[in-house]
Structures are given as C-alpha cells and as structure tokens.
Enzyme design. Structure first.
Site, PDB file in Angstrom:
ATOM      1  N   HIS A 121       8.646  57.572  45.477  1.00 13.85           N
ATOM      2  CA  HIS A 121       8.122  56.958  44.251  1.00 13.85           C
ATOM      3  C   HIS A 121       6.621  57.211  44.196  1.00 13.85           C
ATOM      4  CE1 HIS A 121       6.263  53.394  42.162  1.00 13.85           C
ATOM      5  NE2 HIS A 121       7.113  53.802  41.233  1.00 13.85           N
ATOM      6  N   HIS A 139      -1.491  58.052  38.400  1.00 17.91           N
ATOM      7  CA  HIS A 139      -0.820  56.812  38.013  1.00 17.91           C
ATOM      8  C   HIS A 139      -1.562  56.262  36.808  1.00 17.91           C
ATOM      9  CE1 HIS A 139       0.993  52.690  39.311  1.00 17.91           C
ATOM     10  NE2 HIS A 139       1.732  53.318  38.427  1.00 17.91           N
TER      11      HIS A 139
END
Length: 620
Positions: free
Chosen positions: A124, A170
């Site tokens: 992830h 991110h």
C-alpha cells in the site's frame, strides 16, 4: 568467560558454555547409527524419511548433506574417507537453516489456476519511505518490497506543478514527489528478483486524459514485451500466475468512470451548472477511440441483460474531489482507482493500446448497497477495494457474500486513512474471508506485518499462496465457510522448543543487559480463526547467551489451513518492558515435521545472520 561491570569497582564473570545436542538429538543419532560412532548415508536417509517426514529422500540427498557438512567443518576434511557423520556433525546439520529449514524452499502449489485463487503479496502506497503525511516518496521502498517478494505495487499518480508530466506522491499531504518514470524503471529492473510470477501495478489516477495517454505510452515503452494486457475487455476469468510469468499487469479503473465520477460530483455540488453545461461537468475528457460508442454499448448490454434475465446494478461513486483527510477517511481515498467497469466490455483493444487498453484488472467501487456490489454473478471479473473499517463492517453483515465474490473476483483491502504512522491491521480477517490483496504499509513494522511476512514464506516465498479449497467452494450442505462456527479439531500441532543460539554473534555483550548475560524466554502461539488463536511461553533462562528450554506445547487446530505459528524471543527485564530478541511467523500447513532449525528476524522482518532456534514440529 564473559565479564560485566557491577557498580564501579567490581566485575562479574560468567562462564560461556558451548551449545550441546539436546537429549532428543542424541537419542535419534543413537537409534539410527546403532553402536557405531558415525551415521552413514543410508542411515541418514532413513532418518530423513522416518523422522523428518521426507518420504522421497534419496541416498543422493543424504550424500549431498554429508558433503556440504564436510566442506563446512574443517575437522571432517581429515576424515574424508569416513562414510558418515558423527553426533556433532549430525547436530550441526539439524541446527543449520540452509540444510534443515522449517519450510519447503521451492514453489510447490498449483500455479495454473486463475489469479483469484491466490493470496497475493500486496503493498500500500509502495513509494513512501516513512509516514503517510510528510515522508519522502522514492523508488527505494519499491525496490525493497520487490526484493522481499511483494507482487502488488501501488502508485498514486498526480500531475506535476507544470501539468505536463506525472509524479508519484500521496496527494494532499506534505510528502515529496518522485517522477513516475523513475518508479517504472525500478520496477522493471527488480520485478523478478525474488519471484518469476507476475507483478501487478495498481494505479490511483488523478490525471487528465492527456496525461493518461502519456502514462500509457510511458508504461508500454518502459515494459515492452513484459507488459501483459488482454485483447478485449471481455475478461470472464483471470489468467493464471503460471501464464503470466515474468509479466507486468496494470490494475485501475478505466477512464470513463473518472469522467462519470467527475460529472456526478460536479452536478452534486452545482446542479444548475450540470444542466447548463454538461460538456464541462467532468474535468477529464473521453478518449476519441471509445467515447462515441458508450450509448450503443449501454443499449447492447441492456438488451443482453434483458435476454438473460439479469439487471445491471453497477454504478460508480465519485471520489476525486475529497478535500480533507476526514472526508477521505469516511469515503476512503484509495477507492479513487476502484470503480467497476461493466458498460464497455465489448470494446476491442488497439494494436498500440491507449490508457484504457493497458488495463488488465478493472477496478471498481460500486455505489449503493454493498450486497449489490458483492454480486458474484456478474459476467466479467473485476477488482473491488474496501477500506479497513468498511471491510470489518462487511464481514459482520455480508460474510458469505464476500466469500462467494472472491472465488472469481479480486478483493483488495487497504489501511484506514488515519494510520498516519504507516501502521497496519490484522490481515487474518481478510484472508479468512477470501481477500486476495490485503494491502500493507511495507515500510512499517509490528506484529501485523510479521503475520503478513509469515504467510508469504509459504510456497517458496514467491508472493502467491493458493487459498484453501474450502474458501473456493461450498461445503457438502451447500453453505460457505463460517470462521465463527464451532468446528471439530482437525489436528494438533506439537511444538517443542529445545534451545537457541546466535545472539552473542549478532549483538554486543551489553545490548540486553549491562550487568549480566541476557535472560531469554520464548513465546509460541497460533494466529488464525478465533477458536485456534492462543499464545504460550517458556520459562526464563537466566544469564545465558545460549538458552536451553526443552519445553513442549500443544495447539489443537480446527482450521490449520489458515493458522500461522508465531514465535517471539524476549529478554526478561524486571524493572522495564522486556527487550525484543527476535521473531518469526510460519504457515502451519507448510511446516516440515521433525527437528528443524528456525531462523529469527528483527522487528522489520530482516533475517538475523546467526540467531536461530532448534524446534521439533509434530502433527497428531
């Protein structure tokens, strides 16, 4: 002798004893060597077959072990003519993890089944070096994950500041970006370092159609023949890991869903704008190669559904315009790449694939009832993503539907948005319910990650572990597996912890205690279905770098196929929390019976050079 300072003026000395064979090892040697001082190749072969469960062991295998021991220990070189090994050599063999490992080191599962039949080692936010808010983005953690055997790499794609190229970061955090092309080149270089089986790149897409086209070109040019994509969208069954050896595949939602998501969200926020200017409602435009065919395809699909008596229930939920972490936690930012594709399955791929054309696993997050989303009767297979909290709720309300869905389709679970420290969750809940992609923050550490690493030590650490048969079909009564059901004990695993060694080589004399040698104890337990989960521990052995416990524990197991053996060693401290001294996690169904050498790992899962335990495994 080892010396430790006590106060200022005094020194304490402790004798260091050499590790000696435990009584069970001496008895086994005597039983097979008879009255002789050494054990010959045929006797060693019989020991391997009868005591170690290696029924197919041959004389050549025994000879190979003896030769490797001779090359390793100089005292044997003077006796090359001797046709066997002594008790000391026998003990060295048992206590060597490369000669006597606890697991089969080769791939041995059937790898010719569809991808949905396997647990897949999944990362992830694979590009993050640390926490989820402010750490650097880099290709380094991607390389490290691939070298560990991780098979699913996640990349979050965002436009750069000039809007003319693609960065990986991110989004809406302080993380620094890394260029996408750098990540792709690193994946290509290291994809098959640890395993020949396919690497899946999951893309979280925040791009315009122009940048999507650029990504398609970037991916096709970087991977070339390594890139696999089907010729049409009509995927009724995923290909197998064997068929995809040394191939890279892409998983994300097709671009049409981004368009419709953008329109729905825009109209939700400004209904009048949506009515007056429908052509501007979405930020991402359709590709010319397929945009004009949508209406016709919808009509065709509706006609087919009508003829077959089915209803098209899949709709797509907008996720692109989330503006805060609190909003992303409720609707979960990772679902941005997770919209199902049901309307254009008849589109043909171009010879030079566009962005849509390179997608092999179509991702989806249907809007509406979860029961509808988990409909396993859809014509075409797909991937569905659920956040950690949403999945936990789903297991309570839709457990059987989850299991049926994951027989043909792929289910991905990812950490809740508030895990800013890159921590992880218990993966067993996902595996028990058939989830193939339990996505983890590989840059973190902790017991949850140890369980993840433990499962994927199975099947030669290739990153693909076949799911148990009972998850893939109903039981004789027609019911699906219920992890909470009261089940009879299938087998009992007996674990006898003999001794440990290697800390004195890998740690400084005062690492654990400044005033004396360490006081080690071992914790042994099972992680699995609730009925099987338990933890036990040995007595503490004081002031000894090579502790000898010789304690046995029994673990009755109702579902051994989903059980992991947890082993941890700690150094007892009376005044403070016990110090960590090593851990490992092993899949129970893969354990080799008999006396085995079990290497230990540090908190992050890196193997110690010397630290290991001698343990016997028996199934009753």
């Amino acid at each position: 002798m080892s010396s430790y300072k006590c106060c200022i003026c005094f020194t304490r000395k402790f004798a260091s004893s050499a590790v000696a064979p435990p009584s069970d090892v001496r008895d086994a040697f005597a039983a097979y060597a008879g009255e002789a001082a050494y054990m010959g190749p045929d006797q060693l072969r019989r020991f391997l077959a009868e005591e170690q469960g290696e029924a197919d062991a041959t004389l050549a295998d025994a000879d190979r072990i003896i030769e490797r021991l001779r090359g390793r220990h100089h005292h044997l070189s003077a006796a090359l003519a001797r046709p066997g090994i002594t008790l000391e050599d026998f003990f060295h063999f048992l206590f060597a993890d490369d000669l006597n490992p606890p697991l089969v080191p080769q791939v041995h599962h059937d790898m010719k089944l569809p991808l949905s039949h396997y647990y897949i080692y999944t990362g992830h936010n694979s590009y993050l070096t640390g926490n989820q808010l402010s750490s650097n983005c880099s290709d380094a953690p991607i390389i490290k994950a691939l070298k560990r055997g991780v098979r699913v790499i996640e990349l979050d794609m965002w436009p750069n500041s000039a809007k003319d190229n693609v960065n990986i970061l991110h989004g809406r955090t302080l993380t620094s970006p890394v260029e996408m092309i750098k990540c792709l080149k690193s994946i290509k270089e290291h994809a098959f370092f640890a395993s020949p089986y396919p690497v899946v790149i999951t893309l979280e897409d925040h791009l315009t159609s122009e940048l999507q086209s650029k990504v398609a070109k970037m991916i096709t040019e970087t991977f070339g023949d390594m890139l696999y994509y089907p010729e049409t969208d009509c995927t009724v069954e995923f290909p197998s890991p064997e068929a995809l050896k040394h191939r890279v595949i892409i998983s994300t939602k097709p671009p049409k869903e981004f368009l419709e998501s953008g329109k729905d969200k825009d109209m939700e926020n400004n209904p009048q704008k949506g009515k007056a200017e429908p052509e501007k409602a979405g930020k991402i435009s359709r590709g010319d190669s397929w945009g004009d065919s949508i209406t016709e395809l919808k009509a065709l699909r509706a006609s087919n559904d009508e003829q077959q008596g089915t209803i098209n229930i899949y709709h797509f939920k907008p996720e692109l315009n989330a503006s805060s972490h609190s909003e992303r936690e409720s609707d979960d930012s990772d679902d941005v790449d997770d919209d199902d594709d049901d309307d254009q399955n008849q589109l043909q791929r171009q010879s030079e694939p566009d962005y849509r054309g390179i997608i092999t696993i179509h991702a989806g997050k249907p809007k509406g009832r979860l029961r509808d989303a988990l409909n396993a009767d859809s014509l075409h297979v797909r991937r569905l993503s659920l956040s950690e909290p949403r999945f936990e709720k789903a297991t309570e309300s839709h457990g059987p539907e989850l299991l049926r869905f994951t027989r043909k389709n792929i289910l991905r679970i990812y950490p809740r948005g508030t895990r800013f420290d890159s921590s992880n969750y218990n993966p067993l809940l996902g595996w028990i319910h058939g989830a193939q992609m339990v996505a983890f923050n590989m840059q973190g550490y902790g017991r949850s990650l140890w369980l993840m690493q433990g499962l994927f030590r199975a099947n030669g650490s290739c990153g693909y572990v076949r799911k148990p048969d009972f998850l893939m079909k109903n039981d004789p009564t027609g019911d699906v597996f219920d992890p909470k059901a009261s089940l009879p004990v299938k087998t009992t695993l007996k674990v006898k912890v003999y001794l440990g060694d290697g800390w004195r080589m890998d740690f400084s004399p005062t690492h654990f205690d400044s005033y004396s040698p360490p006081d080690f104890y071992t914790k042994v337990g099972i992680a699995g279905v609730p009925a099987d989960t338990k933890m036990k521990k040995t007595k503490t052995k004081h002031d000894n770098w090579a502790p000898v416990w010789e304690e046995e524990f029994s673990f009755p197991l109702t579902v051994p196929e989903l059980a992991l053996l947890r082993i941890e060693v700690h150094e007892y401290d009376l005044s403070e929390k016990s110090d960590f001294a090593g851990q490992t996690c092993l899949p129970v169904w893969e354990l080799k019976q008999g006396i085995r050498c079990v290497p230990l790992y540090d908190r992050k899962g890196d193997k110690y050079k010397s630290v290991r335990l001698l343990i016997r495994f028996q199934f009753v």
